[in-house]
Design a protein around this motif. Structure first.
Motif, PDB file in Angstrom:
ATOM      1  N   GLY A  90     -19.461 -18.594 -14.604  1.00  0.00           N
ATOM      2  CA  GLY A  90     -20.453 -18.702 -15.493  1.00  0.00           C
ATOM      3  C   GLY A  90     -21.398 -17.478 -15.850  1.00  0.00           C
ATOM      4  N   GLN A  91     -20.775 -16.346 -15.016  1.00  0.00           N
ATOM      5  CA  GLN A  91     -21.780 -15.170 -14.949  1.00  0.00           C
ATOM      6  C   GLN A  91     -21.498 -14.261 -16.096  1.00  0.00           C
ATOM      7  OE1 GLN A  91     -22.926 -13.608 -10.964  1.00  0.00           O
ATOM      8  NE2 GLN A  91     -22.233 -15.431  -9.996  1.00  0.00           N
ATOM      9  N   HIS A  92     -20.037 -14.107 -16.462  1.00  0.00           N
ATOM     10  CA  HIS A  92     -19.575 -13.215 -17.319  1.00  0.00           C
ATOM     11  C   HIS A  92     -18.691 -14.071 -18.372  1.00  0.00           C
ATOM     12  CE1 HIS A  92     -20.502  -9.271 -15.230  1.00  0.00           C
ATOM     13  NE2 HIS A  92     -20.594 -10.178 -14.321  1.00  0.00           N
ATOM     14  N   CYS A  93     -18.542 -13.317 -19.272  1.00  0.00           N
ATOM     15  CA  CYS A  93     -17.877 -13.726 -20.493  1.00  0.00           C
ATOM     16  C   CYS A  93     -16.742 -12.568 -21.047  1.00  0.00           C
ATOM     17  CB  CYS A  93     -18.587 -13.776 -21.803  1.00  0.00           C
ATOM     18  SG  CYS A  93     -20.128 -15.066 -21.400  1.00  0.00           S
ATOM     19  N   CYS A  94     -15.564 -13.158 -21.192  1.00  0.00           N
ATOM     20  CA  CYS A  94     -14.291 -12.343 -21.657  1.00  0.00           C
ATOM     21  C   CYS A  94     -13.784 -12.305 -22.958  1.00  0.00           C
ATOM     22  CB  CYS A  94     -13.313 -12.713 -20.444  1.00  0.00           C
ATOM     23  SG  CYS A  94     -11.918 -12.001 -20.650  1.00  0.00           S
ATOM     24  N   ALA A  95     -13.358 -11.405 -23.731  1.00  0.00           N
ATOM     25  CA  ALA A  95     -12.881 -11.165 -24.899  1.00  0.00           C
ATOM     26  C   ALA A  95     -11.571 -12.279 -25.086  1.00  0.00           C
ATOM     27  CB  ALA A  95     -12.785  -9.939 -25.460  1.00  0.00           C
ATOM     28  N   SER A  96     -10.827 -12.054 -23.882  1.00  0.00           N
ATOM     29  CA  SER A  96      -9.485 -12.844 -23.748  1.00  0.00           C
ATOM     30  C   SER A  96      -9.671 -14.014 -23.287  1.00  0.00           C
ATOM     31  CB  SER A  96      -8.478 -11.894 -23.186  1.00  0.00           C
ATOM     32  OG  SER A  96      -7.439 -12.556 -22.828  1.00  0.00           O
ATOM     33  N   ASN A  97      -8.735 -14.734 -23.625  1.00  0.00           N
ATOM     34  CA  ASN A  97      -8.328 -16.173 -22.997  1.00  0.00           C
ATOM     35  C   ASN A  97      -7.389 -16.262 -21.925  1.00  0.00           C
ATOM     36  OD1 ASN A  97      -6.157 -16.374 -24.191  1.00  0.00           O
ATOM     37  ND2 ASN A  97      -6.470 -18.016 -25.213  1.00  0.00           N
ATOM     38  N   MET A  98      -7.364 -14.978 -21.415  1.00  0.00           N
ATOM     39  CA  MET A  98      -6.464 -14.875 -20.133  1.00  0.00           C
ATOM     40  C   MET A  98      -7.088 -13.955 -19.224  1.00  0.00           C
ATOM     41  SD  MET A  98      -3.808 -16.626 -21.358  1.00  0.00           S
ATOM     42  CE  MET A  98      -2.431 -16.186 -20.074  1.00  0.00           C
ATOM     43  N   GLU A  99      -6.649 -14.383 -18.015  1.00  0.00           N
ATOM     44  CA  GLU A  99      -7.177 -13.370 -16.857  1.00  0.00           C
ATOM     45  C   GLU A  99      -6.254 -12.185 -16.796  1.00  0.00           C
ATOM     46  OE1 GLU A  99      -7.741 -17.205 -13.437  1.00  0.00           O
ATOM     47  OE2 GLU A  99      -5.973 -15.892 -13.346  1.00  0.00           O
ATOM     48  N   LYS A 100      -6.886 -11.025 -16.043  1.00  0.00           N
ATOM     49  CA  LYS A 100      -5.691  -9.984 -15.674  1.00  0.00           C
ATOM     50  C   LYS A 100      -5.422 -10.233 -14.482  1.00  0.00           C
ATOM     51  CE  LYS A 100      -8.698  -6.565 -13.350  1.00  0.00           C
ATOM     52  NZ  LYS A 100      -9.052  -5.314 -13.362  1.00  0.00           N
ATOM     53  N   VAL A 101      -3.959  -9.393 -14.298  1.00  0.00           N
ATOM     54  CA  VAL A 101      -3.456  -9.703 -12.912  1.00  0.00           C
ATOM     55  C   VAL A 101      -3.952  -8.694 -11.876  1.00  0.00           C
ATOM     56  CG1 VAL A 101      -1.213  -9.495 -11.519  1.00  0.00           C
ATOM     57  CG2 VAL A 101      -1.281 -10.307 -13.988  1.00  0.00           C
ATOM     58  N   TYR A 102      -4.594  -9.417 -10.583  1.00  0.00           N
ATOM     59  CA  TYR A 102      -5.004  -8.392  -9.547  1.00  0.00           C
ATOM     60  C   TYR A 102      -4.694  -9.249  -8.248  1.00  0.00           C
ATOM     61  CZ  TYR A 102      -8.428  -5.716  -6.810  1.00  0.00           C
ATOM     62  OH  TYR A 102      -8.839  -5.094  -5.698  1.00  0.00           O
ATOM     63  N   ALA A 103      -3.516  -8.923  -7.472  1.00  0.00           N
ATOM     64  CA  ALA A 103      -3.267  -9.410  -6.671  1.00  0.00           C
ATOM     65  C   ALA A 103      -4.257  -9.805  -5.362  1.00  0.00           C
ATOM     66  CB  ALA A 103      -2.144  -8.845  -6.044  1.00  0.00           C
ATOM     67  N   PRO A 104      -4.962  -8.957  -5.045  1.00  0.00           N
ATOM     68  CA  PRO A 104      -5.886  -9.425  -3.997  1.00  0.00           C
ATOM     69  C   PRO A 104      -6.879 -10.780  -4.399  1.00  0.00           C
ATOM     70  CG  PRO A 104      -5.995  -7.010  -4.198  1.00  0.00           C
ATOM     71  CD  PRO A 104      -5.245  -7.622  -5.307  1.00  0.00           C
ATOM     72  N   GLN A 105      -7.114 -11.042  -5.243  1.00  0.00           N
ATOM     73  CA  GLN A 105      -7.853 -12.237  -5.531  1.00  0.00           C
ATOM     74  C   GLN A 105      -7.038 -13.520  -5.770  1.00  0.00           C
ATOM     75  OE1 GLN A 105     -10.982 -12.112  -5.248  1.00  0.00           O
ATOM     76  NE2 GLN A 105     -11.865 -10.364  -6.314  1.00  0.00           N
ATOM     77  N   GLY A 106      -5.781 -13.398  -5.773  1.00  0.00           N
ATOM     78  CA  GLY A 106      -4.564 -14.458  -5.799  1.00  0.00           C
ATOM     79  C   GLY A 106      -4.851 -15.308  -7.245  1.00  0.00           C
ATOM     80  N   ALA A 107      -4.740 -16.681  -6.970  1.00  0.00           N
ATOM     81  CA  ALA A 107      -4.632 -17.497  -8.310  1.00  0.00           C
ATOM     82  C   ALA A 107      -5.856 -17.285  -9.124  1.00  0.00           C
ATOM     83  CB  ALA A 107      -4.626 -19.151  -7.662  1.00  0.00           C
ATOM     84  N   GLN A 108      -6.715 -16.749  -8.793  1.00  0.00           N
ATOM     85  CA  GLN A 108      -7.966 -16.518  -9.609  1.00  0.00           C
ATOM     86  C   GLN A 108      -7.884 -15.120 -10.546  1.00  0.00           C
ATOM     87  OE1 GLN A 108     -10.835 -17.075  -6.401  1.00  0.00           O
ATOM     88  NE2 GLN A 108     -11.902 -18.636  -7.729  1.00  0.00           N
ATOM     89  N   CYS A 109      -6.768 -14.608 -10.480  1.00  0.00           N
ATOM     90  CA  CYS A 109      -6.557 -13.273 -11.004  1.00  0.00           C
ATOM     91  C   CYS A 109      -4.995 -13.274 -11.114  1.00  0.00           C
ATOM     92  CB  CYS A 109      -7.202 -12.073 -10.543  1.00  0.00           C
ATOM     93  SG  CYS A 109      -8.922 -12.100 -10.406  1.00  0.00           S
ATOM     94  N   ASP A 110      -4.404 -14.077 -11.599  1.00  0.00           N
ATOM     95  CA  ASP A 110      -2.737 -14.188 -11.652  1.00  0.00           C
ATOM     96  C   ASP A 110      -2.351 -14.076 -12.954  1.00  0.00           C
ATOM     97  OD1 ASP A 110      -3.487 -16.474 -12.458  1.00  0.00           O
ATOM     98  OD2 ASP A 110      -2.051 -17.554 -11.118  1.00  0.00           O
ATOM     99  N   GLY A 111      -3.101 -13.594 -14.224  1.00  0.00           N
ATOM    100  CA  GLY A 111      -2.659 -13.342 -15.369  1.00  0.00           C
ATOM    101  C   GLY A 111      -2.559 -14.948 -16.262  1.00  0.00           C
ATOM    102  N   GLY A 123      -7.900  -6.828 -19.767  1.00  0.00           N
ATOM    103  CA  GLY A 123      -8.277  -5.876 -20.243  1.00  0.00           C
ATOM    104  C   GLY A 123      -9.508  -5.586 -19.947  1.00  0.00           C
ATOM    105  N   ASP A 124     -10.259  -6.000 -19.027  1.00  0.00           N
ATOM    106  CA  ASP A 124     -11.685  -5.868 -18.515  1.00  0.00           C
ATOM    107  C   ASP A 124     -12.246  -5.621 -19.779  1.00  0.00           C
ATOM    108  OD1 ASP A 124     -11.161  -5.559 -15.955  1.00  0.00           O
ATOM    109  OD2 ASP A 124     -10.507  -3.631 -15.919  1.00  0.00           O
TER     110      ASP A 124
END
Length: 244
Positions: A90-111, A123-124
Motif C-alpha cells: 500500500g505504500q507505492h503505486c506502479c504504472a504497470s500491472n506487472m512486477e519486475k524480475v529481481y531474484a533476491p525478493q523471490g515470488a514478490q519480484c518474479d515478473g 520498469g521501476d
C-alpha cells in the motif's frame, strides 16, 4: 399511522350521528365536526400517498436525521490514474500491472502480475502513495490473462491454474504443498487437476459481474417525484400531527 387516521374518522362520524339523534348539535358544532371529518379524510389520503413514496424508495426526513448521526464514511486513498496499481503493501503505486524480475525478493519480484504485497514494479515506474496507504485505482487497466473458469485458481507463480482452491499435500515442498488454501506461490494442486495458464502468466479467474451487480436495479424517483413526496411529508407533519 393508518390506525390513527381510521380511528379519527370513526370518532368524527359517530359524533355527527350521536348529535343528530339527540338534536343537540348546534349548526356551528355540526360545521366544525364536518370540517374535522374532511381534514381526517385528507390526512388519510396523504398518508396513503406517503406510504407509496416510501415503497418507491423515498427517504423520509426521519431517515435522514438518523443517517446524519451515523459515523462518516471512511475515505479510501487511491493510487493516481497514471500509476494505478498498488504494491509494497500500500505504500507505492506502479504504472504497470506487472512486477519486475529481481531474484533476491523471490515470488514478490518474479515478473508476475503485481499485487499489494509485491516488492517490485516493472520498469521501476512508480510513485509513493499520495495518502500514505493506498488501494489500486478503480479506473480500467489493461486486461490480464485469467485462468479458465474450469480451473479458476492460479498457482505456480502464475504459470498454472488449478480446478481446486486447495493445495495437495507433498511434504518435500513444505508450506507450498501442505494442503492449505492455494495461493499464487503454491507449487501443488489438489488432485493434480491443473492446466497451464493460457496466457503464460495468469491471474485467478474472476467473473465479469456478480449476480447482484447484473440484476436490474429499481429506477430511482425523478426530481419531480422526490419534490412531490417531500411536499406530502411536510403537509403530514404540519396538518396531521405526523411525527418521526
Amino acid at each position: 399511522m393508518k390506525v390513527f387516521f381510521g380511528v379519527l374518522i370513526v370518532l368524527v362520524v359517530l359524533t355527527l350521528a350521536e348529535g343528530g339523534k339527540k338534536g343537540k348539535l348546534d349548526p356551528g358544532a355540526r360545521k366544525a365536526a364536518r370540517k374535522a371529518a374532511r381534514a381526517a379524510r385528507k390526512c388519510n389520503k396523504m398518508n396513503k400517498k406517503f406510504e407509496g413514496c416510501l415503497e418507491k424508495g423515498y427517504n423520509s426526513i426521519c431517515d435522514e436525521s438518523v443517517d446524519n448521526n451515523e459515523e462518516e464514511e471512511v475515505v479510501v486513498n487511491h493510487c493516481p490514474t497514471d500509476f494505478p496499481n498498488v504494491y509494497y503493501n500500500g505504500q507505492h503505486c506502479c504504472a504497470s500491472n506487472m512486477e519486475k524480475v529481481y531474484a533476491p525478493q523471490g515470488a514478490q519480484c518474479d515478473g508476475s502480475v503485481i499485487q499489494r504485497d509485491s516488492l517490485c514494479c516493472a520498469g521501476d515506474q512508480h510513485t509513493p502513495c499520495p495518502g500514505g496507504n493506498c488501494e489500486s485505482n478503480p479506473a480500467p487497466t489493461p486486461d490480464i490473462p485469467q485462468c479458465p473458469a474450469s480451473h479458476p485458481n492460479v498457482y505456480y507463480n502464475g504459470q498454472h491454474c488449478c480446478a481446486s482452491n486447495m493445495e495437495k499435500v507433498y511434504a518435500p515442498q513444505g508450506a507450498q504443498c501442505d494442503g492449505s488454501v492455494i495461493q499464487r506461490d503454491s507449487l501443488c494442486c489438489a488432485g493434480d487437476q491443473h492446466t497451464p495458464c493460457p496466457g503464460g502468466n495468469c491471474a485467478s479467474y474472476q467473473p465479469s459481474r456478480s449476480k447482484r451487480e447484473s440484476e436490474p436495479e429499481e429506477a430511482p424517483l425523478s426530481k419531480k417525484e422526490l419534490k412531490k413526496c417531500a411536499r406530502v411529508e411536510r403537509n403530514l407533519m404540519k396538518k396531521c400531527d405526523y411525527e418521526c
